[in-house]
Design an enzyme around this catalytic site. Structure first.
Site, PDB file in Angstrom:
ATOM      1  N   ALA A  62       4.073   2.393   4.622  1.00 57.25           N
ATOM      2  CA  ALA A  62       3.692   3.846   4.836  1.00 57.25           C
ATOM      3  C   ALA A  62       2.097   4.261   4.736  1.00 57.25           C
ATOM      4  O   ALA A  62       1.176   3.630   4.052  1.00 57.25           O
ATOM      5  CB  ALA A  62       3.913   4.491   3.490  1.00 57.25           C
TER       6      ALA A  62
ATOM      7  N   ILE B  98      -0.735   6.710   5.476  1.00 56.96           N
ATOM      8  CA  ILE B  98      -1.320   7.841   5.227  1.00 56.96           C
ATOM      9  C   ILE B  98      -2.756   8.081   5.443  1.00 56.96           C
ATOM     10  O   ILE B  98      -3.517   7.501   4.982  1.00 56.96           O
ATOM     11  CB  ILE B  98      -1.082   8.471   3.748  1.00 56.96           C
ATOM     12  CG1 ILE B  98       0.694   8.210   3.379  1.00 56.96           C
ATOM     13  CG2 ILE B  98      -1.150   9.645   3.539  1.00 56.96           C
ATOM     14  CD1 ILE B  98       1.126   8.374   1.937  1.00 56.96           C
TER      15      ILE B  98
ATOM     16  N   PHE C 114      10.963  -0.770  13.608  1.00 56.38           N
ATOM     17  CA  PHE C 114       9.616  -0.209  13.155  1.00 56.38           C
ATOM     18  C   PHE C 114       9.985   1.070  12.195  1.00 56.38           C
ATOM     19  O   PHE C 114      10.415   2.215  12.749  1.00 56.38           O
ATOM     20  CB  PHE C 114       8.927   0.384  14.260  1.00 56.38           C
ATOM     21  CG  PHE C 114       7.486   0.963  13.768  1.00 56.38           C
ATOM     22  CD1 PHE C 114       7.472   2.157  14.289  1.00 56.38           C
ATOM     23  CD2 PHE C 114       6.616   0.283  13.465  1.00 56.38           C
ATOM     24  CE1 PHE C 114       5.938   2.802  13.784  1.00 56.38           C
ATOM     25  CE2 PHE C 114       5.351   0.611  13.223  1.00 56.38           C
ATOM     26  CZ  PHE C 114       4.914   1.803  13.277  1.00 56.38           C
TER      27      PHE C 114
ATOM     28  N   PHE D 143       0.895  -1.053  -0.024  1.00 53.35           N
ATOM     29  CA  PHE D 143       0.090   0.064  -0.152  1.00 53.35           C
ATOM     30  C   PHE D 143       1.027   1.327   0.117  1.00 53.35           C
ATOM     31  O   PHE D 143       2.036   1.376   0.527  1.00 53.35           O
ATOM     32  CB  PHE D 143      -0.859  -0.152   1.191  1.00 53.35           C
ATOM     33  CG  PHE D 143      -2.114   0.706   1.154  1.00 53.35           C
ATOM     34  CD1 PHE D 143      -2.287   2.069   1.140  1.00 53.35           C
ATOM     35  CD2 PHE D 143      -3.412   0.142   1.001  1.00 53.35           C
ATOM     36  CE1 PHE D 143      -3.360   2.683   0.966  1.00 53.35           C
ATOM     37  CE2 PHE D 143      -4.543   0.431   0.888  1.00 53.35           C
ATOM     38  CZ  PHE D 143      -4.497   1.991   0.865  1.00 53.35           C
TER      39      PHE D 143
ATOM     40  N   ASP E  53      -9.720   9.727   5.147  1.00 48.32           N
ATOM     41  CA  ASP E  53     -11.077  10.545   5.479  1.00 48.32           C
ATOM     42  C   ASP E  53     -11.647   9.706   6.861  1.00 48.32           C
ATOM     43  O   ASP E  53     -12.438  10.549   7.331  1.00 48.32           O
ATOM     44  CB  ASP E  53     -12.048  10.652   4.483  1.00 48.32           C
ATOM     45  CG  ASP E  53     -11.287  11.321   3.203  1.00 48.32           C
ATOM     46  OD1 ASP E  53     -11.829  10.911   1.866  1.00 48.32           O
ATOM     47  OD2 ASP E  53     -10.748  11.981   3.389  1.00 48.32           O
ATOM     48  N   THR E  54     -11.308   8.570   7.006  1.00 45.37           N
ATOM     49  CA  THR E  54     -12.040   7.834   8.141  1.00 45.37           C
ATOM     50  C   THR E  54     -10.986   7.549   9.309  1.00 45.37           C
ATOM     51  O   THR E  54      -9.656   7.820   9.248  1.00 45.37           O
ATOM     52  CB  THR E  54     -12.574   6.655   7.944  1.00 45.37           C
ATOM     53  OG1 THR E  54     -11.539   5.490   7.409  1.00 45.37           O
ATOM     54  CG2 THR E  54     -13.302   6.657   6.665  1.00 45.37           C
TER      55      THR E  54
ATOM     56  N   PHE F 136      -0.925  -3.325   7.797  1.00 47.46           N
ATOM     57  CA  PHE F 136      -1.846  -4.276   9.030  1.00 47.46           C
ATOM     58  C   PHE F 136      -1.316  -5.588   9.002  1.00 47.46           C
ATOM     59  O   PHE F 136      -1.032  -6.329   9.816  1.00 47.46           O
ATOM     60  CB  PHE F 136      -3.272  -4.159   8.549  1.00 47.46           C
ATOM     61  CG  PHE F 136      -3.980  -4.800   9.930  1.00 47.46           C
ATOM     62  CD1 PHE F 136      -4.455  -6.132   9.838  1.00 47.46           C
ATOM     63  CD2 PHE F 136      -4.365  -3.861  10.919  1.00 47.46           C
ATOM     64  CE1 PHE F 136      -5.235  -6.514  11.000  1.00 47.46           C
ATOM     65  CE2 PHE F 136      -5.163  -4.625  11.962  1.00 47.46           C
ATOM     66  CZ  PHE F 136      -5.517  -5.719  12.063  1.00 47.46           C
ATOM     67  N   GLU F 137      -0.764  -6.082   7.723  1.00 45.10           N
ATOM     68  CA  GLU F 137      -0.317  -7.760   7.552  1.00 45.10           C
ATOM     69  C   GLU F 137       1.278  -7.493   7.670  1.00 45.10           C
ATOM     70  O   GLU F 137       1.726  -8.854   7.872  1.00 45.10           O
ATOM     71  CB  GLU F 137      -0.449  -7.965   6.186  1.00 45.10           C
ATOM     72  CG  GLU F 137      -1.927  -8.371   5.830  1.00 45.10           C
ATOM     73  CD  GLU F 137      -2.679  -7.118   5.700  1.00 45.10           C
ATOM     74  OE1 GLU F 137      -2.138  -6.090   5.007  1.00 45.10           O
ATOM     75  OE2 GLU F 137      -3.807  -7.109   5.984  1.00 45.10           O
TER      76      GLU F 137
ATOM     77  N   HIS G 146      -9.755   4.771  10.014  1.00 42.82           N
ATOM     78  CA  HIS G 146      -8.990   3.499   9.604  1.00 42.82           C
ATOM     79  C   HIS G 146      -7.660   3.825  10.051  1.00 42.82           C
ATOM     80  O   HIS G 146      -6.840   2.686  10.540  1.00 42.82           O
ATOM     81  CB  HIS G 146      -9.261   3.240   8.300  1.00 42.82           C
ATOM     82  CG  HIS G 146      -8.780   1.917   7.912  1.00 42.82           C
ATOM     83  ND1 HIS G 146      -8.061   1.539   6.975  1.00 42.82           N
ATOM     84  CD2 HIS G 146      -9.435   0.636   8.270  1.00 42.82           C
ATOM     85  CE1 HIS G 146      -8.011   0.292   6.707  1.00 42.82           C
ATOM     86  NE2 HIS G 146      -8.616  -0.390   7.734  1.00 42.82           N
TER      87      HIS G 146
HETATM   88  N1  LIG Z   1      -4.801   2.899   4.209  1.00 35.57           N
HETATM   89  C1  LIG Z   1      -3.451   2.088   4.175  1.00 35.57           C
HETATM   90  C2  LIG Z   1      -3.500   0.746   4.579  1.00 35.57           C
HETATM   91  N2  LIG Z   1      -4.779   0.093   4.334  1.00 35.57           N
HETATM   92  C3  LIG Z   1      -4.722  -1.455   4.502  1.00 35.57           C
HETATM   93  C4  LIG Z   1      -4.261  -2.187   5.530  1.00 35.57           C
HETATM   94  O1  LIG Z   1      -3.011  -2.036   5.894  1.00 35.57           O
HETATM   95  C5  LIG Z   1      -4.743  -3.763   5.383  1.00 35.57           C
HETATM   96  O2  LIG Z   1      -3.812  -4.029   4.322  1.00 35.57           O
HETATM   97  C6  LIG Z   1      -6.187  -3.763   4.953  1.00 35.57           C
HETATM   98  O3  LIG Z   1      -6.800  -3.377   6.035  1.00 35.57           O
HETATM   99  C7  LIG Z   1      -6.421  -5.502   4.995  1.00 35.57           C
HETATM  100  O4  LIG Z   1      -6.329  -5.988   6.065  1.00 35.57           O
HETATM  101  N3  LIG Z   1      -2.345  -0.088   4.525  1.00 35.57           N
HETATM  102  C8  LIG Z   1      -1.029   0.985   4.431  1.00 35.57           C
HETATM  103  O5  LIG Z   1       0.030   0.057   4.432  1.00 35.57           O
HETATM  104  N4  LIG Z   1      -1.133   2.359   4.255  1.00 35.57           N
HETATM  105  C9  LIG Z   1      -2.383   2.805   4.152  1.00 35.57           C
HETATM  106  O6  LIG Z   1      -2.330   4.189   4.177  1.00 35.57           O
HETATM  107  C1  LIG Z   2      -4.792   4.702   6.521  1.00 33.13           C
HETATM  108  C2  LIG Z   2      -5.890   4.445   5.913  1.00 33.13           C
HETATM  109  O1  LIG Z   2      -6.278   3.046   6.071  1.00 33.13           O
HETATM  110  C3  LIG Z   2      -6.582   5.318   5.056  1.00 33.13           C
HETATM  111  O2  LIG Z   2      -5.564   5.429   3.919  1.00 33.13           O
HETATM  112  C4  LIG Z   2      -7.955   4.765   4.386  1.00 33.13           C
HETATM  113  O3  LIG Z   2      -8.307   5.775   3.874  1.00 33.13           O
HETATM  114  P1  LIG Z   2      -9.980   6.006   4.353  1.00 33.13           P
HETATM  115  O4  LIG Z   2      -9.920   6.493   5.727  1.00 33.13           O
HETATM  116  O5  LIG Z   2     -10.426   7.208   3.510  1.00 33.13           O
HETATM  117  O6  LIG Z   2     -10.920   5.077   3.960  1.00 33.13           O
END
Ligand SMILES: Nc1c(NC[C@H](O)[C@H](O)[C@H](O)CO)[nH]c(=O)[nH]c1=O
Ligand SMILES: CC(=O)[C@@H](O)COP(=O)(O)O
Length: 157
Positions: A84, A86, A117, A26, A89-90, A61-62, A92
């Protein structure tokens, strides 16, 4: 300073040091720079190419589950995690960052293998670019040197 014993690891890789690197795909445009920086730092400080193994995972997350597998395998002296995250909008972002940082720390403590890390967590893409090889340096490179230092330090304990 008083005549006390001070332990410190240097940043010259021990002979045959093996390093695993986990990179999350990602924001790959950023993470590829972090991965390159980590490899550059390792090689410049004495780790042989053939002793570096990089694994791509879907997202940050993995990383913890993959770090657990690598660190627990006994094949690596250190594991470097680069990614990375970033903000979007939520909320998450908050959950991903929290679980990745806690998970990576937990793997290091439970295995005794230095797990570094190198996952940058930023508010915007500009901050990420700055930390992936531009004005704020390269966090992957920084983690490479810290990995070598930690291996050398822990071997003295
Ligand atoms: N938004 C970002 C993510 N989101 C995906 C999660 O890391 C994960 O792969 C998913 O939720 C499935 O388990 N990952 C990043 O590395 N960077 C982001 O900005
Ligand atoms: C860090 C994230 O998971 C993020 O990039 C996902 O974007 P959103 O919060 O707009 O779904």
């Amino acid at each position: 300073m008083r005549d006390v014993n001070v332990l410190e690891g240097n940043v010259v890789a021990k002979e045959g040091m093996k390093v695993g690197i986990i990179a999350s795909r990602f924001n790959e445009i950023i993470v590829s720079k972090l991965l390159g920086g980590a490899i550059d730092g390792l090689v410049r400080h004495g780790v042989e190419d053939r002793n570096i193994t990089a694994a791509w995972v879907p997202g940050a997350f993995e990383i913890p589950v993959t770090a657990a597998k690598m660190a627990g395998s006994g094949k690596y002296d250190a594991v470097i995690c680069v990614g990375a995250v970033i903000r979007g909008d939520t909320s998450h972002y908050d959950y991903v960052c929290s679980e990745v940082s806690k998970g990576v720390a937990q793997v290091g403590m439970s295995t005794g293998v230095p797990v570094l890390f190198g996952v940058i967590t930023t508010e915007n893409i500009e901050q990420a670019i700055a930390r992936a090889g531009s004005k704020a340096g390269n966090k992957g490179y920084d983690c490479a040197l810290s990995a070598i230092e930690m291996v050398n330090l822990l071997e003295q304990m």
